[in-house]
Design an enzyme around this catalytic site. Sequence first.
Site, PDB file in Angstrom:
ATOM      1  N   ASN A 253      35.579  43.528  25.670  1.00 14.30           N
ATOM      2  CA  ASN A 253      35.678  44.702  26.536  1.00 14.30           C
ATOM      3  C   ASN A 253      34.488  44.757  27.480  1.00 14.30           C
ATOM      4  OD1 ASN A 253      33.909  47.369  26.260  1.00 14.30           O
ATOM      5  ND2 ASN A 253      33.881  46.363  24.255  1.00 14.30           N
TER       6      ASN A 253
ATOM      7  N   PHE B 256      31.146  52.224  29.666  1.00 10.81           N
ATOM      8  CA  PHE B 256      30.915  53.658  29.419  1.00 10.81           C
ATOM      9  C   PHE B 256      31.814  54.540  30.287  1.00 10.81           C
ATOM     10  CE2 PHE B 256      26.177  53.389  27.881  1.00 10.81           C
ATOM     11  CZ  PHE B 256      26.608  52.790  26.715  1.00 10.81           C
TER      12      PHE B 256
ATOM     13  N   SER C 289      24.943  48.386  24.617  1.00  7.22           N
ATOM     14  CA  SER C 289      26.170  47.975  25.293  1.00  7.22           C
ATOM     15  C   SER C 289      25.823  46.933  26.344  1.00  7.22           C
ATOM     16  CB  SER C 289      26.848  49.164  25.963  1.00  7.22           C
ATOM     17  OG  SER C 289      27.817  48.676  26.873  1.00  7.22           O
TER      18      SER C 289
ATOM     19  N   ASN D 291      27.614  46.255  28.839  1.00  2.00           N
ATOM     20  CA  ASN D 291      28.415  46.508  30.035  1.00  2.00           C
ATOM     21  C   ASN D 291      27.821  47.508  31.014  1.00  2.00           C
ATOM     22  OD1 ASN D 291      30.457  44.713  29.114  1.00  2.00           O
ATOM     23  ND2 ASN D 291      31.063  46.285  27.635  1.00  2.00           N
ATOM     24  N   THR D 292      26.609  48.004  30.729  1.00  2.00           N
ATOM     25  CA  THR D 292      25.879  48.809  31.700  1.00  2.00           C
ATOM     26  C   THR D 292      24.639  47.994  32.044  1.00  2.00           C
ATOM     27  OG1 THR D 292      26.679  50.899  30.784  1.00  2.00           O
ATOM     28  CG2 THR D 292      24.643  50.995  32.058  1.00  2.00           C
TER      29      THR D 292
ATOM     30  N   LYS E 237      21.448  52.001  17.657  1.00  2.00           N
ATOM     31  CA  LYS E 237      22.425  50.901  17.552  1.00  2.00           C
ATOM     32  C   LYS E 237      21.957  49.728  18.394  1.00  2.00           C
ATOM     33  CE  LYS E 237      27.399  49.940  17.971  1.00  2.00           C
ATOM     34  NZ  LYS E 237      28.712  50.566  18.145  1.00  2.00           N
TER      35      LYS E 237
ATOM     36  N   ASN F   7      26.241  46.105  17.948  1.00  2.00           N
ATOM     37  CA  ASN F   7      27.214  46.233  19.032  1.00  2.00           C
ATOM     38  C   ASN F   7      27.952  44.887  19.255  1.00  2.00           C
ATOM     39  OD1 ASN F   7      28.455  47.352  21.404  1.00  2.00           O
ATOM     40  ND2 ASN F   7      26.749  48.781  21.469  1.00  2.00           N
TER      41      ASN F   7
HETATM   42  C1  LIG Z   1      37.212  48.538  23.187  1.00  2.00           C
HETATM   43  C2  LIG Z   1      35.856  48.763  22.603  1.00  2.00           C
HETATM   44  C3  LIG Z   1      35.067  49.786  23.078  1.00  2.00           C
HETATM   45  C4  LIG Z   1      33.804  49.999  22.535  1.00  2.00           C
HETATM   46  N1  LIG Z   1      33.050  51.043  23.005  1.00  2.00           N
HETATM   47  C5  LIG Z   1      31.855  51.308  22.413  1.00  2.00           C
HETATM   48  C6  LIG Z   1      31.091  52.420  22.823  1.00  2.00           C
HETATM   49  O1  LIG Z   1      31.488  53.198  23.700  1.00  2.00           O
HETATM   50  N2  LIG Z   1      29.885  52.620  22.208  1.00  2.00           N
HETATM   51  C7  LIG Z   1      29.412  51.803  21.227  1.00  2.00           C
HETATM   52  O2  LIG Z   1      28.321  52.047  20.690  1.00  2.00           O
HETATM   53  N3  LIG Z   1      30.142  50.755  20.808  1.00  2.00           N
HETATM   54  C8  LIG Z   1      31.340  50.492  21.378  1.00  2.00           C
HETATM   55  N4  LIG Z   1      32.075  49.429  20.943  1.00  2.00           N
HETATM   56  C9  LIG Z   1      31.510  48.547  19.879  1.00  2.00           C
HETATM   57  C10 LIG Z   1      32.014  48.939  18.507  1.00  2.00           C
HETATM   58  O3  LIG Z   1      31.588  50.232  18.154  1.00  2.00           O
HETATM   59  C11 LIG Z   1      31.481  47.937  17.460  1.00  2.00           C
HETATM   60  O4  LIG Z   1      30.072  47.999  17.430  1.00  2.00           O
HETATM   61  C12 LIG Z   1      31.905  46.493  17.759  1.00  2.00           C
HETATM   62  O5  LIG Z   1      33.190  46.445  18.334  1.00  2.00           O
HETATM   63  C13 LIG Z   1      31.871  45.625  16.500  1.00  2.00           C
HETATM   64  O6  LIG Z   1      32.783  46.106  15.537  1.00  2.00           O
HETATM   65  P1  LIG Z   1      34.265  45.482  15.359  1.00  2.00           P
HETATM   66  O7  LIG Z   1      34.119  43.995  15.324  1.00  2.00           O
HETATM   67  O8  LIG Z   1      34.785  46.069  14.086  1.00  2.00           O
HETATM   68  O9  LIG Z   1      35.062  45.941  16.544  1.00  2.00           O
HETATM   69  C14 LIG Z   1      33.333  49.174  21.494  1.00  2.00           C
HETATM   70  C15 LIG Z   1      34.138  48.159  20.996  1.00  2.00           C
HETATM   71  C16 LIG Z   1      35.387  47.934  21.542  1.00  2.00           C
HETATM   72  C17 LIG Z   1      36.245  46.821  20.991  1.00  2.00           C
END
Ligand SMILES: Cc1cc2nc3c(=O)[nH]c(=O)nc-3n(C[C@H](O)[C@H](O)[C@H](O)COP(=O)(O)O)c2cc1C
Length: 364
Positions: A110, A114, A173, A175-176, A214, A243
Amino acid sequence: MIALYDTLARPLLGLIEPESAHRLAIKGLKVAPLPNRSDDDPLLAVRAFGLNFPNPVGMAAGFDKHAEVPDALLKLGFGFVEIGTVTPLPQPGNPPPRLFRLPPDQGVINRLGFNSEGADAVLRRLAARAGAGGIIGVNVGANKDSKDRIADYVRQIELFAPVASYFTCNISSPNTPGLRDLQQGQVFDELLSRVMEARARIHRKAGTTPVLIKIAPDLTLNELDDVVGAARRHRVDGMMIGNTTVLRPPWLRDRTTAHEPGGLSGRPLFGLSTRMLAETYVRVESAFPLVGVGGIDSGETALAKIRAGACLVQLYSALVFHGFGLVGRIKRSLVDALRSGQYASIGDLVGADAAAMTAEAWPE
Ligand SMILES: Cc1cc2nc3c(=O)[nH]c(=O)nc-3n(C[C@H](O)[C@H](O)[C@H](O)COP(=O)(O)O)c2cc1C
């Protein structure tokens, strides 16, 4: 109800463009007549940073960014739900397409950047459910064009204090642009000073609200030394590891999608994020608890996170491939593991493998 959704709706959602599928899933959860949650096995109870979690399996940030369905998620069996990332002002995020599945790898990429309805809208929703119970963490971030990014974290900690069970400062993140620099040196020190001051100020008015940090799984071990050192000096309440990753393991099968810029999550993130969790655990020396996130898709992977040093875990990407029934399966598997080993609680297993893991070859 959950089984019905997993059998009928989820395979169809898998055929739809990922962001539309996510919007449909949120809409579905808003209207689904979910039964009230049944009590968790007392063996699964965890006490961490002053909160009593009924079970250690949480919904990770990013699924319910705008706090639209926290109570539905609690009913689905999560022990806690983290909403956000929320930014102070509304912002659209990056242009679509910005969300991609890698089905053969069970991964997700992704670069949402934000997208947030902004703090006021989210606060209104959380205030409307005040008193409903359940542990709801608020994950806060900075606006892309902010002149003072640290102030964005501080402002939101003050704003959300009456409705947040805990805060997560998302400084990881990918992405910022520039956000991850908040994890470095003096800037990280200043961030921690100012958010921990905010925590102390709200403590006087609203009681203790724990503040967690985080981090990215992509830090070098030298950077991790510094991050943990500063987090211990400033007495943060906990850390989340972590993350999404900007790395692309060479063995990814969906090579075309793998080239999309953004953060990779799901199964391909498990090895790296679990190793970084263990590396963090041995550095933290029990000064504060850790939350393990990244690639959990089964009872075994959840247990591995706990044995690497997490007392709580979170997941997101695996739900895309396995549906919400996974939450119950993970909890049952954890209960079985505790019973068969005659452990009294999750706490007995936290970090059991951490030191050994740090001696293994670095995961690709
Ligand atoms: C579509 C998507 C959006 C995410 N948005 C955020 C976010 O807004 N803030 C954040 O701290 N992590 C975000 N994450 C990261 C997840 O909280 C997590 O740290 C990461 O995906 C690893 O866990 P997973 O493998 O179970 O998905 C996002 C992950 C995905 C897949």
